[in-house]
Write a protein that holds these residues in place. Structure first.
Motif, short mmCIF file in Angstrom:
data_model
loop_
_atom_site.label_atom_id
_atom_site.label_comp_id
_atom_site.label_asym_id
_atom_site.label_seq_id
_atom_site.Cartn_x
_atom_site.Cartn_y
_atom_site.Cartn_z
N LEU A 120 13.80 -5.02 -2.50
CA LEU A 120 15.15 -5.43 -2.15
C LEU A 120 15.58 -6.71 -2.87
CD1 LEU A 120 14.95 -4.73 1.69
CD2 LEU A 120 16.24 -3.41 0.00
N LYS A 121 14.61 -7.59 -3.13
CA LYS A 121 14.93 -8.89 -3.73
C LYS A 121 15.00 -8.82 -5.25
CE LYS A 121 15.40 -13.42 -3.02
NZ LYS A 121 16.46 -14.00 -2.17
N HIS A 122 14.06 -8.06 -5.87
CA HIS A 122 13.96 -8.09 -7.33
C HIS A 122 14.07 -6.72 -7.99
CE1 HIS A 122 12.79 -12.29 -7.07
NE2 HIS A 122 11.87 -11.98 -6.17
N GLY A 123 14.00 -5.65 -7.22
CA GLY A 123 14.14 -4.33 -7.82
C GLY A 123 12.88 -3.49 -7.68
N LEU A 124 13.05 -2.18 -7.84
CA LEU A 124 11.96 -1.24 -7.63
C LEU A 124 10.79 -1.45 -8.59
CD1 LEU A 124 11.12 1.31 -5.98
CD2 LEU A 124 12.09 2.67 -7.85
N ARG A 125 11.08 -1.84 -9.83
CA ARG A 125 10.00 -1.98 -10.82
C ARG A 125 8.98 -3.04 -10.39
NH1 ARG A 125 14.46 -4.39 -13.12
NH2 ARG A 125 14.23 -6.54 -13.83
N TRP A 126 9.45 -4.05 -9.63
CA TRP A 126 8.52 -5.09 -9.20
C TRP A 126 7.63 -4.62 -8.05
CZ3 TRP A 126 7.44 -9.11 -12.03
CH2 TRP A 126 8.36 -9.50 -12.99
N SER A 127 8.17 -3.78 -7.17
CA SER A 127 7.31 -3.22 -6.12
C SER A 127 6.29 -2.26 -6.72
CB SER A 127 8.15 -2.54 -5.04
OG SER A 127 8.78 -1.38 -5.52
N ILE A 128 6.70 -1.49 -7.74
CA ILE A 128 5.75 -0.61 -8.43
C ILE A 128 4.66 -1.42 -9.10
CG2 ILE A 128 5.49 1.02 -10.34
CD1 ILE A 128 8.28 2.07 -9.70
N LEU A 129 5.04 -2.51 -9.77
CA LEU A 129 4.06 -3.36 -10.45
C LEU A 129 3.09 -3.97 -9.46
CD1 LEU A 129 3.03 -4.74 -13.00
CD2 LEU A 129 4.71 -6.56 -12.60
N MET A 130 3.59 -4.46 -8.33
CA MET A 130 2.71 -5.04 -7.32
C MET A 130 1.75 -3.98 -6.79
SD MET A 130 3.63 -6.87 -3.70
CE MET A 130 2.42 -6.90 -2.38
N HIS A 131 2.24 -2.79 -6.55
CA HIS A 131 1.41 -1.70 -6.06
C HIS A 131 0.30 -1.39 -7.05
CE1 HIS A 131 1.68 2.18 -3.46
NE2 HIS A 131 0.44 1.96 -3.84
N ALA A 132 0.64 -1.32 -8.33
CA ALA A 132 -0.35 -1.01 -9.37
C ALA A 132 -1.40 -2.11 -9.49
CB ALA A 132 0.35 -0.80 -10.71
N VAL A 133 -0.97 -3.36 -9.45
CA VAL A 133 -1.92 -4.48 -9.57
C VAL A 133 -2.84 -4.53 -8.36
CG1 VAL A 133 -2.14 -6.99 -9.68
CG2 VAL A 133 -0.40 -5.83 -11.05
N PHE A 134 -2.30 -4.29 -7.17
CA PHE A 134 -3.13 -4.26 -5.96
C PHE A 134 -4.21 -3.18 -6.09
CE2 PHE A 134 -4.27 -2.67 -1.78
CZ PHE A 134 -4.53 -3.83 -1.07
N ASN A 135 -3.82 -2.00 -6.53
CA ASN A 135 -4.80 -0.92 -6.70
C ASN A 135 -5.85 -1.29 -7.73
OD1 ASN A 135 -3.37 0.53 -4.83
ND2 ASN A 135 -2.69 2.13 -6.23
N ALA A 136 -5.43 -1.96 -8.81
CA ALA A 136 -6.37 -2.33 -9.86
C ALA A 136 -7.37 -3.37 -9.37
CB ALA A 136 -5.61 -2.87 -11.07
N VAL A 137 -6.91 -4.32 -8.56
CA VAL A 137 -7.76 -5.43 -8.11
C VAL A 137 -8.60 -5.06 -6.90
CG1 VAL A 137 -7.73 -7.79 -7.23
CG2 VAL A 137 -6.18 -7.13 -9.08
#
Length: 263
Positions: A120-137
């Motif tokens: 909601l604050k920065h856009g869908l691409r940022w939630s996707i990026l956070m999701h991907a980084v969380f899965n990677a880490v």
């Protein structure tokens, strides 16, 4: 990114230690079928690319259409459903598992709220990026840590049984089951589905079994009945009879199986 750091810290410092305590002292947490039949390269693609995009499209993208009070309901509802969906990652069906679900899927619950904020604050691409980084880490290292883990290591004067569980596929399936007139004396399995193995050992479709990819090394000094061997596997894996067994024989008990080697 502060939001990502909060999510990672919450998972690593709170949820994962609590889940380990539950697994070791309260209730064994049984990982489900998400990755068991995938090679490692495909697992990485799915976990780091496919899953973040698909789940964010399903759970966070629709938030753009909600307004005012409906937005608050949508954020709470999508985050809770996101967490509940991840309960399907586990094969547990015990009542205690459901009671402990807020802890077991706690990182997904908190992560759902945080990714909703980012969306909601920065856009869908940022939630996707956070999701991907969380899965990677978090997700990928946990998956690698349980790969090749010995889950049963049982020995007695009558038999030895070693079962190793895998998080992803490395080589082709290999199965050998040796039977005598009085039962089974040797099982040698490499990276096969446990349900398939139990169907070969006992009555086909006679048991519902946890979805797991396993190696099995079993050797008995004298043959044991199929139901007895299935009972031994039940030390770790959930075995639900779909028919009523003819009774569990003792470990040295007999069966009426014919000589057979399955390969």
């Amino acid at each position: 990114m502060v939001v990502l750091a909060i999510n990672l810290a919450f998972a690593a410092l709170i949820i994962i230690p609590l889940a380990l305590l539950i697994d070791q002292h309260v209730l064994p947490i049984k990982g489900g079928p998400l990755t068991a039949k995938m090679p490692l390269w495909f697992l990485v693609i799915v976990v780091l690319i496919v899953v973040p995009i698909v789940e964010e499209m399903l759970f966070r993208y629709p938030l753009k259409f909600a307004r005012n009070r409906a937005l608050k309901i949508a954020v709470y509802g999508s985050s809770v459903i996101f967490a509940l969906v991840h309960m399907s990652n586990y094969d547990n069906r015990e009542i205690l598992f459901y009671l402990l679900a807020p802890v077991i899927v706690g990182s997904q619950l908190v992560g759902g709220f945080l990714m909703a904020y980012l969306r909601l604050k920065h856009g869908l691409r940022w939630s996707i990026l956070m999701h991907a980084v969380f899965n990677a880490v978090i997700i990928v290292p946990i998956t690698l840590s349980i790969h090749g883990k010995i889950v049963i290591d049982a020995h007695s004067p009558q038999y030895s049984l070693v079962v190793t569980q895998y998080a992803f596929s490395e080589r082709p399936e290999h199965i050998r089951i040796f039977r005598q007139e009085t039962g089974i004396d040797t099982v040698h399995v490499r990276q096969a589905n446990l349900q398939h193995i139990v169907d070969l050992i006992g009555t086909p479709n006679g048991w519902y079994v946890d979805d797991a990819l396993v190696d099995i090394d079993f050797k008995a000094t004298s043959p044991i009945s199929p139901d007895s061997l299935i009972s031994l596997l039940g030390q770790r894996f959930r075995m639900i009879p779909q028919i009523v067994p003819n009774g569990l024989d003792t470990l040295t008990g007999g069966g009426n199986s014919k000589n057979k080697a399955a390969e």
